[in-house]
Design an enzyme around this catalytic site. Structure first.
Site, PDB file in Angstrom:
ATOM      1  N   GLU A  33       0.865  -1.183   0.000  1.00 56.87           N
ATOM      2  CA  GLU A  33       0.000   0.000   0.000  1.00 56.87           C
ATOM      3  C   GLU A  33       0.894   1.224   0.000  1.00 56.87           C
ATOM      4  O   GLU A  33       1.713   1.386   0.898  1.00 56.87           O
ATOM      5  CB  GLU A  33      -0.914  -0.026   1.223  1.00 56.87           C
TER       6      GLU A  33
ATOM      7  N   CYS B  80      -1.747   9.199   3.708  1.00 55.09           N
ATOM      8  CA  CYS B  80      -1.732   8.750   2.309  1.00 55.09           C
ATOM      9  C   CYS B  80      -2.982   9.245   1.611  1.00 55.09           C
ATOM     10  O   CYS B  80      -2.991   9.491   0.415  1.00 55.09           O
ATOM     11  CB  CYS B  80      -1.648   7.237   2.249  1.00 55.09           C
TER      12      CYS B  80
HETATM   13  P1  NAP Z   1       8.720   4.623   3.759  1.00 57.37           P
HETATM   14  O1  NAP Z   1       9.848   5.543   3.860  1.00 57.37           O
HETATM   15  O2  NAP Z   1       8.482   3.936   2.461  1.00 57.37           O
HETATM   16  O3  NAP Z   1       8.919   3.545   4.931  1.00 57.37           O
HETATM   17  C1  NAP Z   1       7.949   2.544   5.178  1.00 57.37           C
HETATM   18  C2  NAP Z   1       8.616   1.373   5.857  1.00 57.37           C
HETATM   19  O4  NAP Z   1       9.539   0.766   4.944  1.00 57.37           O
HETATM   20  C3  NAP Z   1       9.427   1.752   7.086  1.00 57.37           C
HETATM   21  O5  NAP Z   1       9.268   0.760   8.060  1.00 57.37           O
HETATM   22  C4  NAP Z   1      10.844   1.757   6.553  1.00 57.37           C
HETATM   23  O6  NAP Z   1      11.820   1.540   7.540  1.00 57.37           O
HETATM   24  C5  NAP Z   1      10.792   0.591   5.597  1.00 57.37           C
HETATM   25  N1  NAP Z   1      11.856   0.549   4.585  1.00 57.37           N
HETATM   26  C6  NAP Z   1      12.655   1.549   4.138  1.00 57.37           C
HETATM   27  N2  NAP Z   1      13.491   1.081   3.177  1.00 57.37           N
HETATM   28  C7  NAP Z   1      13.210  -0.231   3.022  1.00 57.37           C
HETATM   29  C8  NAP Z   1      13.717  -1.252   2.179  1.00 57.37           C
HETATM   30  N3  NAP Z   1      14.694  -1.035   1.291  1.00 57.37           N
HETATM   31  N4  NAP Z   1      13.176  -2.491   2.280  1.00 57.37           N
HETATM   32  C9  NAP Z   1      12.184  -2.757   3.149  1.00 57.37           C
HETATM   33  N5  NAP Z   1      11.667  -1.820   3.971  1.00 57.37           N
HETATM   34  C10 NAP Z   1      12.173  -0.582   3.915  1.00 57.37           C
HETATM   35  O7  NAP Z   1       7.336   5.349   4.125  1.00 57.37           O
HETATM   36  P2  NAP Z   1       7.000   6.248   5.378  1.00 57.37           P
HETATM   37  O8  NAP Z   1       7.694   7.541   5.270  1.00 57.37           O
HETATM   38  O9  NAP Z   1       7.185   5.442   6.626  1.00 57.37           O
HETATM   39  O10 NAP Z   1       5.430   6.447   5.219  1.00 57.37           O
HETATM   40  C11 NAP Z   1       4.868   7.431   4.404  1.00 57.37           C
HETATM   41  C12 NAP Z   1       4.413   6.851   3.080  1.00 57.37           C
HETATM   42  O11 NAP Z   1       3.489   5.804   3.323  1.00 57.37           O
HETATM   43  C13 NAP Z   1       3.668   7.860   2.224  1.00 57.37           C
HETATM   44  O12 NAP Z   1       4.058   7.692   0.881  1.00 57.37           O
HETATM   45  C14 NAP Z   1       2.206   7.460   2.398  1.00 57.37           C
HETATM   46  O13 NAP Z   1       1.369   7.845   1.334  1.00 57.37           O
HETATM   47  C15 NAP Z   1       2.330   5.971   2.511  1.00 57.37           C
HETATM   48  N6  NAP Z   1       1.180   5.393   3.170  1.00 57.37           N
HETATM   49  C16 NAP Z   1       0.285   4.670   2.422  1.00 57.37           C
HETATM   50  C17 NAP Z   1      -0.845   4.136   3.014  1.00 57.37           C
HETATM   51  C18 NAP Z   1      -1.842   3.333   2.227  1.00 57.37           C
HETATM   52  O14 NAP Z   1      -2.666   2.657   2.827  1.00 57.37           O
HETATM   53  N7  NAP Z   1      -1.810   3.377   0.909  1.00 57.37           N
HETATM   54  C19 NAP Z   1      -1.075   4.354   4.379  1.00 57.37           C
HETATM   55  C20 NAP Z   1      -0.133   5.082   5.113  1.00 57.37           C
HETATM   56  C21 NAP Z   1       0.996   5.606   4.502  1.00 57.37           C
HETATM   57  P3  NAP Z   1      12.670   2.781   8.136  1.00 57.37           P
HETATM   58  O15 NAP Z   1      11.704   3.661   8.822  1.00 57.37           O
HETATM   59  O16 NAP Z   1      13.626   2.124   9.033  1.00 57.37           O
HETATM   60  O17 NAP Z   1      13.332   3.450   6.950  1.00 57.37           O
END
Ligand code: NAP
Length: 530
Positions: free
Chosen positions: A299, A333
């Site tokens: 997501e 999001c």
């Molecule tokens: P993110 O930077 O993509 O991080 C999400 C998760 O992925 C974190 O636990 C992060 O760990 C981990 N991660 C980072 N690099 C990775 C890799 N190479 N392999 C596996 N995991 C990895 O996103 P965010 O800043 O936490 O969240 C914001 C984003 O989420 C926005 O784009 C928002 O739109 C989206 N979102 C979508 C939904 C939906 O339902 N569609 C809901 C909520 C949020 P670290 O923190 O340790 O880097």
């Protein structure tokens, strides 16, 4: 990995129909007071160290990292272990081993465990909300809604699992007894974001385990303390050791090996498009020793639009746009980061928007219920959003905001650009902060075209009284969650199954009747009658 998993007909369990958990009313003095006490209680526990937990055993690492309060940059909320590759390997091995038992645990026992977890979350409601206010800058009402959603996920998936364990209605044939079982998949990597640090983490973890899978949970490095509180609840609920391993560490270091490991059967991810597509690609590559194609539930982001029709209740539309754009500082999001306004009401809309922002958006460091606008999550986000604002200065006309707020934290004023071209960078890319682009449309067809004209397709809203246009929006507005005459945020579990199209994700619907199917595989069995 094999599993008998769910056994149709074996579940005897009565639960009341699912209803969403009501929200706390902070205008009532006693609730206000209790939240202040919860915040004070949490403050006394800031700065503690939390271990990795694998198969019930705590582990400490040489390298640590900290999480901070985004409203007070230097305030350490928790200290965490940066997992090593060896510990990650142990965590996956523990999940594989526990899977042999947990996948055979009767459905009703798994459901009971989830209901105990739900009960403990209810008992800790304000404490969990307070952790969110302090660790990720959530205004009180939003933090409470996050806890309520976590409870809803537990209650909803518990009921869905009971339904899934019922015998599937298959057409009869004369000489065979057919049945269909939904059995678990195996070991899942659960990778949540920080912005719904309890709800999404709970939803993805509970869906995994209630379906009989075991989990390596890697929380976001911006919200690990909330994740640690959740993990403690799992322990108190006496979830057997090893069903969930709690592994902290930077995603850029342990994310890749976790996703690529051949023992991982599925990945439940919510986060950015960038990381989601990376996971999708890496999970697709079959590793030596791997005996399945991994399932990826991803997501991702959005660039959501609210269309404001000339024939709408303009006051409702203005407040809906403001709440959609600036709720939780635009860090949802589902945030409505584009307002697409029909020309006949364009100028009036902007005038009323600017009048109402100061009334509806009350910034501060979240020490009272009245403050509904806090900081953005961290320095990187702060810098990135300010860079987008600089880009916006040449792409539109800045009419309010456009600068950082109180330097004690990562504050940014609610910002609006008008006269933005639909193809401008600020109208196409997810900024994930309090920045709204207002875009004019000559007619309704053009408004729909603009709304659909990004790579995303998560949420959208239309404000209109025109039935023909509402019908068209239902058919043509290409988003996973469409709302008519209400804001485009605030999906409720069960009521609004949530998830987007295109680059917003893999079209799963969290909190919907089909979601648990993603965490299971169907086994068809047919026995010949004597
Ligand atoms: P993110 O930077 O993509 O991080 C999400 C998760 O992925 C974190 O636990 C992060 O760990 C981990 N991660 C980072 N690099 C990775 C890799 N190479 N392999 C596996 N995991 C990895 O996103 P965010 O800043 O936490 O969240 C914001 C984003 O989420 C926005 O784009 C928002 O739109 C989206 N979102 C979508 C939904 C939906 O339902 N569609 C809901 C909520 C949020 P670290 O923190 O340790 O880097």
């Amino acid at each position: 990995m094999t599993a008998s998993g769910t056994q149709p007909g074996s579940v005897v369990f009565e639960l009341a129909d699912f209803r969403n958990c009501p929200l706390i009313d902070f205008t009532r003095d006693e609730n206000n007071q209790k939240m202040k006490e919860a915040l004070a209680g949490v403050r006394e526990r800031l700065g503690r160290e939390y271990p990795i937990v694998i198969g019930g055993e705590t582990k400490y690492c040489e390298t640590k990292f900290q999480s901070f309060n985004p409203a007070r940059k230097d305030e350490v909320v928790g200290v965490f272990q940066q997992s090593t590759p060896e510990l990650l390997d142990q965590a996956i091995a523990s999940a594989v081993e526990t899977y042999q038992r947990w996948s055979r645990e009767p459905v009703k026992e798994r459901v009971r465990a989830v209901l105990r977890i739900s009960q403990l979350i209810k008992e800790r409601r304000l404490e969990l909300a307070a952790w969110m206010t302090i660790e990720v800058g959530k205004p009180w009402a939003e933090a409470d809604a996050d806890v309520a959603e976590a409870i809803d996920f537990c209650e909803y998936y518990a009921r869905q699992m009971l339904q899934l364990a019922e015998p599937a209605p298959l057409p009869p044939i004369e000489d065979e007894d057919p049945e269909l079982r939904y059995i678990p998949l195996g070991v899942g990597a659960v990778i949540p974001p920080w912005n719904f640090p309890l709800a999404i983490l709970t939803g993805m973890t509970i869906a995994s385990i209630v379906a009989g899978n075991t989990v390596v949970l890697k929380p976001s490095s911006d919200s690990p303390t909330i994740a640690a509180q959740f993990f403690r609840i799992l322990e108190e609920a006496e979830l057997p050791n090893g069903v969930v391993q709690f592994v902290t560490g930077s995603g850029s270091e342990i994310g890749d090996p976790l996703v690529a490991d051949p023992r991982i059967r599925f990945i439940a991810f919510t986060g950015s498009r960038e990381v989601g597509t990376r996971i999708y690609e890496r999970a697709a590559r079959v590793q030596p020793g791997q005996i399945w194609l991994k399932r990826v539930i991803a997501e991702m982001g959005g660039k959501n639009a609210v269309i404001v029709d000339e024939d709408c209740d303009l006051d409702e539309a203005v407040s809906g746009v403001i709440v959609s754009a600036f709720g939780y500082q635009g860090q949802k999001c589902s945030a409505g980061s584009r307002a697409i306004v029909l020309e006949p009401v364009y100028d009036l809309f902007i005038e009323r928007l600017l009048e109402r922002i100061p009334e509806l958006v009350r910034a501060g460091d979240l020490d009272s219920a009245d403050v509904n606008f806090g900081p953005v999550i961290n320095r990187r986000a702060h810098e990135s959003i300010l860079r987008y604002i600089e880009t916006g200065r040449s792409e539109g006309r800045l009419v309010t905001g456009g600068k950082a707020g109180d330097p004690a934290g990562y504050f940014i004023d609610p910002t609006v650009f008008v006269d933005v071209d639909p193809k401008a960078i600020i109208a196409q890319e997810e900024i994930f902060g309090p920045v709204l682009s207002v875009i004019g449309a000559r007619d309704f067809s053009e408004a729909l075209q603009i709304a659909n004209g990004t790579q995303y397709g998560l949420t959208g809203a239309l404000y209109s009284r025109n039935e023909a246009r509402i019908r068209r929006a239902k058919d043509e507005f290409h988003v996973g969650n469409l709302y008519i005459n209400r804001k485009c945020t605030g999906a409720l579990v069960g009521v609004h199954p949530f998830g987007g199209f295109n680059m917003s994700g893999t079209d799963s619907k969290a909190g919907g009747p089909d979601y648990l199917l993603l965490f299971t595989q169907a086994k068809s069995i047919s026995r010949k009658k004597k």
